[in-house]
Scaffold this active site. Structure first.
Site, PDB file in Angstrom:
ATOM      1  N   ASN A 182       1.707   4.546  15.317  1.00  0.00           N
ATOM      2  CA  ASN A 182       1.456   3.268  14.554  1.00  0.00           C
ATOM      3  C   ASN A 182       2.853   2.350  14.754  1.00  0.00           C
ATOM      4  OD1 ASN A 182       1.067   1.524  12.408  1.00  0.00           O
ATOM      5  ND2 ASN A 182       0.578   3.260  10.779  1.00  0.00           N
ATOM      6  N   ASN A 212      -0.701  -0.803   4.391  1.00  0.00           N
ATOM      7  CA  ASN A 212      -2.038  -0.856   4.084  1.00  0.00           C
ATOM      8  C   ASN A 212      -1.762   0.257   3.237  1.00  0.00           C
ATOM      9  OD1 ASN A 212      -4.001  -1.146   7.045  1.00  0.00           O
ATOM     10  ND2 ASN A 212      -2.349  -2.019   6.659  1.00  0.00           N
ATOM     11  N   CYS A 231       5.094   0.301   6.425  1.00  0.00           N
ATOM     12  CA  CYS A 231       4.583   0.849   5.144  1.00  0.00           C
ATOM     13  C   CYS A 231       5.208   1.868   4.433  1.00  0.00           C
ATOM     14  CB  CYS A 231       3.117   1.378   5.410  1.00  0.00           C
ATOM     15  SG  CYS A 231       1.755   1.477   4.265  1.00  0.00           S
ATOM     16  N   LYS A 260       6.309   3.615  13.951  1.00  0.00           N
ATOM     17  CA  LYS A 260       6.394   4.237  12.404  1.00  0.00           C
ATOM     18  C   LYS A 260       6.945   5.594  12.232  1.00  0.00           C
ATOM     19  CE  LYS A 260       3.480   4.763   8.121  1.00  0.00           C
ATOM     20  NZ  LYS A 260       2.388   4.433   7.613  1.00  0.00           N
ATOM     21  N   GLU A 275       0.545  -4.248   8.687  1.00  0.00           N
ATOM     22  CA  GLU A 275       0.437  -2.886   9.265  1.00  0.00           C
ATOM     23  C   GLU A 275      -0.890  -2.810  10.130  1.00  0.00           C
ATOM     24  OE1 GLU A 275       0.370   0.504   7.133  1.00  0.00           O
ATOM     25  OE2 GLU A 275       0.708   1.902   8.514  1.00  0.00           O
ATOM     26  N   GLU A 301      -2.997   9.918   8.585  1.00  0.00           N
ATOM     27  CA  GLU A 301      -2.097   9.326   9.444  1.00  0.00           C
ATOM     28  C   GLU A 301      -1.458  10.339  10.529  1.00  0.00           C
ATOM     29  OE1 GLU A 301      -0.696   5.822   6.886  1.00  0.00           O
ATOM     30  OE2 GLU A 301       0.364   5.727   8.866  1.00  0.00           O
TER      31      GLU A 301
HETATM   32  N1  ING Z   1       0.336   4.133   2.992  1.00  0.00           N
HETATM   33  C1  ING Z   1       0.805   4.384   1.743  1.00  0.00           C
HETATM   34  C2  ING Z   1       2.180   4.035   1.717  1.00  0.00           C
HETATM   35  O1  ING Z   1       3.158   4.534   1.718  1.00  0.00           O
HETATM   36  C3  ING Z   1       1.300   6.092   0.045  1.00  0.00           C
HETATM   37  C4  ING Z   1       0.684   5.923   1.415  1.00  0.00           C
HETATM   38  C5  ING Z   1       0.968   5.591  -0.945  1.00  0.00           C
HETATM   39  C6  ING Z   1       2.248   7.077  -0.049  1.00  0.00           C
HETATM   40  C7  ING Z   1       1.572   5.524  -2.281  1.00  0.00           C
HETATM   41  C8  ING Z   1       2.957   7.393  -1.273  1.00  0.00           C
HETATM   42  C9  ING Z   1       2.409   6.474  -2.336  1.00  0.00           C
HETATM   43  O2  ING Z   1       2.382   2.752   1.150  1.00  0.00           O
HETATM   44  C10 ING Z   1       0.902   4.163   4.237  1.00  0.00           C
HETATM   45  N2  ING Z   1      -0.092   3.511   5.200  1.00  0.00           N
HETATM   46  O3  ING Z   1       1.800   4.453   4.753  1.00  0.00           O
END
Ligand code: ING
Length: 307
Positions: free
Chosen positions: A105, A192, A167, A122, A45, A141
């Site tokens: 995104n 990411n 992601c 996204k 991503e 985001e």
């Molecule tokens: N990053 C993370 C993801 O979904 C996240 C945000 C991390 C949400 C951990 C929930 C738990 O992997 C992105 N860029 O979506």
């Protein structure tokens, strides 16, 4: 049919790193993948820039320089040219600014002939829109991107039914099932993912990596598809994102994984005929699904407790 597929993990990209330098790193990984016999390469991503949604800016237009207004463009054309020369298909994520001024995104799937055969924006944007002081890190985001307007679609590329997610999408079974209902055989996912939960210090990196792998393995198994999830990871301006790039087979087994947090290629031979058994038996959707009982999934957005 069989095809060697490569995951091209990218280590941290610092704020001041030009796109051209990132593209050079991507091309080196594509060469490595080619040496290993790969015919399709999956990048992360937002591959071209640092994960800028960790920064707050009042005037969002000040961040437009993180976005691409054309694709391919001068910075990425060398990657498209290399792929054509090597006859390799690929997918990568970038931040898209449309002619209408909309910010997404985005990820694209490119054929070995260099044609963009699928575009995905996204859908599930994690985080928040405004600066939230109580968070150890910002995850904005929702401030910088619109929710995608493409939905989850597939394309037959190089003889394989391919679909994309990005992601956070990997955590939502609906995303996988919409692709599964279209017969997807390879789901490609760039991510990411910050190593720390910015609201709960007790959630360590181990649990976050577990949830990442659980989501991808479950999605692949429950839709009898291969999945390749590839990280941009390591340190970016002092902020850590975890690695854990994996290639998963239709039984939900991890068949390849990265060992480091930098630029790294993993490959696996995917036998896409293996997708058929699950689609014809346990996950024969036509034979087993009871859609008359699934209404809440699209009729209701949030949870409602009425008991
Ligand atoms: N990053 C993370 C993801 O979904 C996240 C945000 C991390 C949400 C951990 C929930 C738990 O992997 C992105 N860029 O979506």
């Amino acid at each position: 049919m069989k095809m060697i597929v490569a995951g091209a993990q990218i280590g941290g990209i610092q704020k001041d790193e030009p796109r051209e330098a990132v593209v050079s790193r991507m091309m080196a990984l594509m060469e490595q993948a080619h040496q290993k016999g790969a015919e399709f390469v999956i990048y992360p991503e937002m591959t071209l820039t640092t994960f800028f949604p960790r920064f707050y800016v009042e005037d969002r237009a000040a961040f437009d320089h993180w976005f691409e207004t054309q694709m391919p463009n001068a910075a990425t054309q060398p990657l498209f040219d290399l792929a054509r020369r090597l006859e390799i298909g690929f997918t990568f994520g970038y931040c898209e600014l449309t002619p209408e001024g909309l910010h997404y995104n985005t990820s694209i799937t490119v054929s070995p002939e260099g044609e963009i055969v699928l575009k995905y924006r996204k859908t599930h944007l994690p985080g928040h829109t405004e600066y939230e002081a109580e968070r150890s890190h910002q995850h904005l985001e929702k401030r910088y991107f619109l929710p995608g307007d493409t939905g989850f679609n597939v394309v037959r590329n190089q003889g394989v039914v391919m679909g994309m997610a990005i992601c956070n999408d990997r955590r939502w079974p609906e995303a996988w099932r919409v692709l599964g209902l279209q017969g997807v055989e390879l789901v490609t996912i760039g991510y990411n993912t910050p190593s720390q939960n910015n609201l709960s210090a007790e959630e360590g990196i181990e649990r976050r990596v577990y949830h990442h792998e659980l989501s991808v393995c479950a999605g692949a198994y429950q839709n009898s598809t291969y999945a390749v999830a590839v990280a941009k990871c390591g340190m970016e301006d002092g902020n850590h994102m975890f690695a854990g790039s994996i290639i998963v087979d239709p039984d939900g087994y991890v068949i390849a994984r990265t060992t480091g947090e930098g630029d790294e290629v993993i490959v696996a031979e995917c036998d896409f005929d293996k997708c058929a058994f699950g689609k014809q038996t346990v996950f024969n959707f036509a034979a087993h699904r009871r859609t008359e009982h699934y209404g809440r999934i699209t009729a209701q957005t949030g949870m409602k407790i009425e008991v």
